[in-house]
Design an enzyme around this catalytic site. Structure first.
Site, PDB file in Angstrom:
ATOM      1  N   ASN A 396       0.544  -1.334  -0.102  1.00  0.00           N
ATOM      2  CA  ASN A 396      -0.072  -0.175  -0.324  1.00  0.00           C
ATOM      3  C   ASN A 396       0.798   1.328   0.439  1.00  0.00           C
ATOM      4  OD1 ASN A 396      -2.174   1.950   0.772  1.00  0.00           O
ATOM      5  ND2 ASN A 396      -3.486   0.481   1.791  1.00  0.00           N
ATOM      6  N   ASP A 397       1.648   1.550   1.163  1.00  0.00           N
ATOM      7  CA  ASP A 397       1.705   2.610   1.617  1.00  0.00           C
ATOM      8  C   ASP A 397       3.432   3.356   0.395  1.00  0.00           C
ATOM      9  OD1 ASP A 397      -0.035   4.047   3.459  1.00  0.00           O
ATOM     10  OD2 ASP A 397       1.166   2.587   5.234  1.00  0.00           O
ATOM     11  N   VAL A 398       4.472   2.236   0.398  1.00  0.00           N
ATOM     12  CA  VAL A 398       5.315   1.560  -0.644  1.00  0.00           C
ATOM     13  C   VAL A 398       4.621   1.982  -2.614  1.00  0.00           C
ATOM     14  CG1 VAL A 398       6.152   0.478   1.076  1.00  0.00           C
ATOM     15  CG2 VAL A 398       5.154  -0.194  -0.757  1.00  0.00           C
TER      16      VAL A 398
END
Length: 470
Positions: A396-398
């Site tokens: 997700n965040d990466v």
């Protein structure tokens, strides 16, 4: 056994540790490096058991039996997806052992030299912080404690005050035991009470330091606590005047610090910023408002299978969602199925993917994905613009472009995988729920992004069946 022979054996063990760590730096030689280091540890243990300073073999045998049983059960029962929790616990065991050994050495003989007093204090302080900090990290990773950053009023002043008190007591304890003993006795304290107070403060500090750190920073915290356990062990080596423990602890401490620095650079954050905590708390930004602005496009298994069947280059981006679903084996099966169609399949690994350093590498290795298919972020980021499909599995965040484009985002500046630059990005995910940073992923609303909702293992299994049916 003479001390000269003992030192030579310890040097051999230390050389095996260093050589093993060198081999661990390469994926292809990592297993051999693990064996080399384990051999060095076995030699060090045998030499220590033959040392004439051993007080009681009975207690050592009891400890070996209990430790071997517990370790064997953990190794056999713990799933690969739970390795971060296990690593956190093992770090805590190391810190707890250093604390207990230092306390025992003090009760055996009150230190008469300055450096012994200092190392006893540092063993207890660092060991205590490592023990309870690792337990909190385990609780967060296991879901027993909230993964969110837990912040509270005067958090940093309280932590600083507790640390300052512990250091002052440590200085008084280590400086001159004769004078300090009289000082403490004048206020009704014995020196052992001072040492117990330091131990209690260190245990409290471990909880207070880790509890404000959110789940997104857990890989960094695990790495840092690993370093702490090594430093505590090195301090204990000075307490016991044991050369191999000093060397081993120093190696663990130094390598842990280097790895922590690499992880921080992978997140574009300083270690101080991580330790101050708060990242991933619910106060950052306005995620609800951003979520309303994102309109996603879905894709079904049949359509996605046709898309992959016609692709030449596919880059798979694994994340913690793959670990949770234990989908690594079906991912390998998908890779095999695509390669039958002459599709070039590669894996892009972000430095902080998963919940501990190397988490994705371990899972993919378990599924027998060849090492040469795994690429680090810097190696593959320029390749996304040339790939037909970037398949994101539970990451997700990466992959959030907000890290590049939105200065107000809490992850702004963090290096990400350039999934958004692929011709088509497909995200396999259960829902649109934000990642650890607590923010929506802008990628999901991009024109070239398709969402394939579902459990990673079930969704990929269905996709493989569609591919085989073509």
């Amino acid at each position: 056994m003479s001390q000269e022979i003992l030192i030579i054996i310890y040097l051999i063990a230390a050389a095996l540790f260093i050589f093993g760590i060198k081999q661990l730096s390469k994926v292809k030689t990592a297993r051999r490096g693990n064996f080399t280091s384990a051999l060095g540890m076995l030699i060090a243990i045998i030499a220590t058991l033959l040392d004439q300073n051993v007080v009681s073999y009975e207690l050592i045998i009891v400890g070996l039996i209990i430790g071997s049983i517990v370790g064997s059960i953990m190794a056999l029962k713990v799933q690969m997806t739970a390795m971060p929790q296990m690593v956190a616990l093992l770090n805590g065991f190391g810190g707890g052992a250093s604390l207990l050994v230092a306390m025992a050495d003090f009760y055996k003989e009150v230190p008469s030299e300055l450096y012994v007093g200092i190392t006893i204090f540092l063993s207890i302080l660092i060991g205590g912080v490592t023990l309870t900090g690792s337990i909190v990290a385990f609780g967060k990773l296991q879901g027993i404690i909230t993964e969110k950053a837990v912040v509270y009023p005067l958090q940093h002043p309280i932590n600083f005050a507790l640390l300052l008190i512990a250091i002052i007591l440590g200085i008084l304890f280590a400086t001159d035991t004769t004078e300090i003993t009289s000082v403490f006795q004048s206020i009704g304290w014995e020196v052992n009470v001072v040492l117990i107070t330091i131990a209690i403060l260190s245990l409290i500090l471990g909880v207070l330091i880790v509890i404000p750190i959110g789940g997104a920073d857990m890989p960094v915290v695990i790495s840092l606590l690993n370093s702490y356990s090594g430093i505590a062990a090195a301090m204990t080596g000075f307490v016991l005047n044991n050369a191999v423990l000093i060397i081993t602890g120093s190696l663990v401490g130094a390598s842990g610090i280097i790895l922590t620095d690499i992880m921080c650079k992978g997140m574009n954050r300083s270690l101080i910023n991580v330790m101050l905590g708060g990242f991933g708390s619910t106060t950052a930004g306005s995620p609800v408002a951003e979520k309303k602005d994102i309109v996603v496009k879905e894709v079904g298994s049949e359509e996605l299978a046709m898309m992959l069947d016609g692709a030449n280059n596919v880059i798979i981006v694994p994340g913690y969602g793959m670990a949770v679903a234990q989908a690594q084996h079906v991912v390998k099966e998908l890779m095999d199925e695509l390669e039958k169609r002459n599709v070039n399949v590669r894996f892009a690994i972000h430095p902080v993917a998963g919940r501990m350093p190397g988490h994705m590498n371990v899972l993919l290795a378990e599924a027998a994905v060849p090492y040469d298919r795994l690429y680090e972020m810097d190696q593959i980021n320029d390749e996304f613009s040339n790939c037909d499909v970037a398949l994101v599995i539970g990451a997700n965040d990466v992959t959030n472009p907000a890290a590049r484009s939105n200065p107000n985002s809490p992850i702004y500046g963090m290096p990400i995988l350039n999934v958004d630059k692929a011709k088509t990005a497909v995200v396999i995910k259960r829902s649109l729920r934000p990642g650890y940073a607590g923010i929506d992923n802008e990628l999901y609303g991009y024109p070239n992004c398709l969402m394939y909702f579902g459990d990673a293992k079930e969704a990929i299994s269905k996709l493989i069946q569609e591919l085989k049916a073509l």
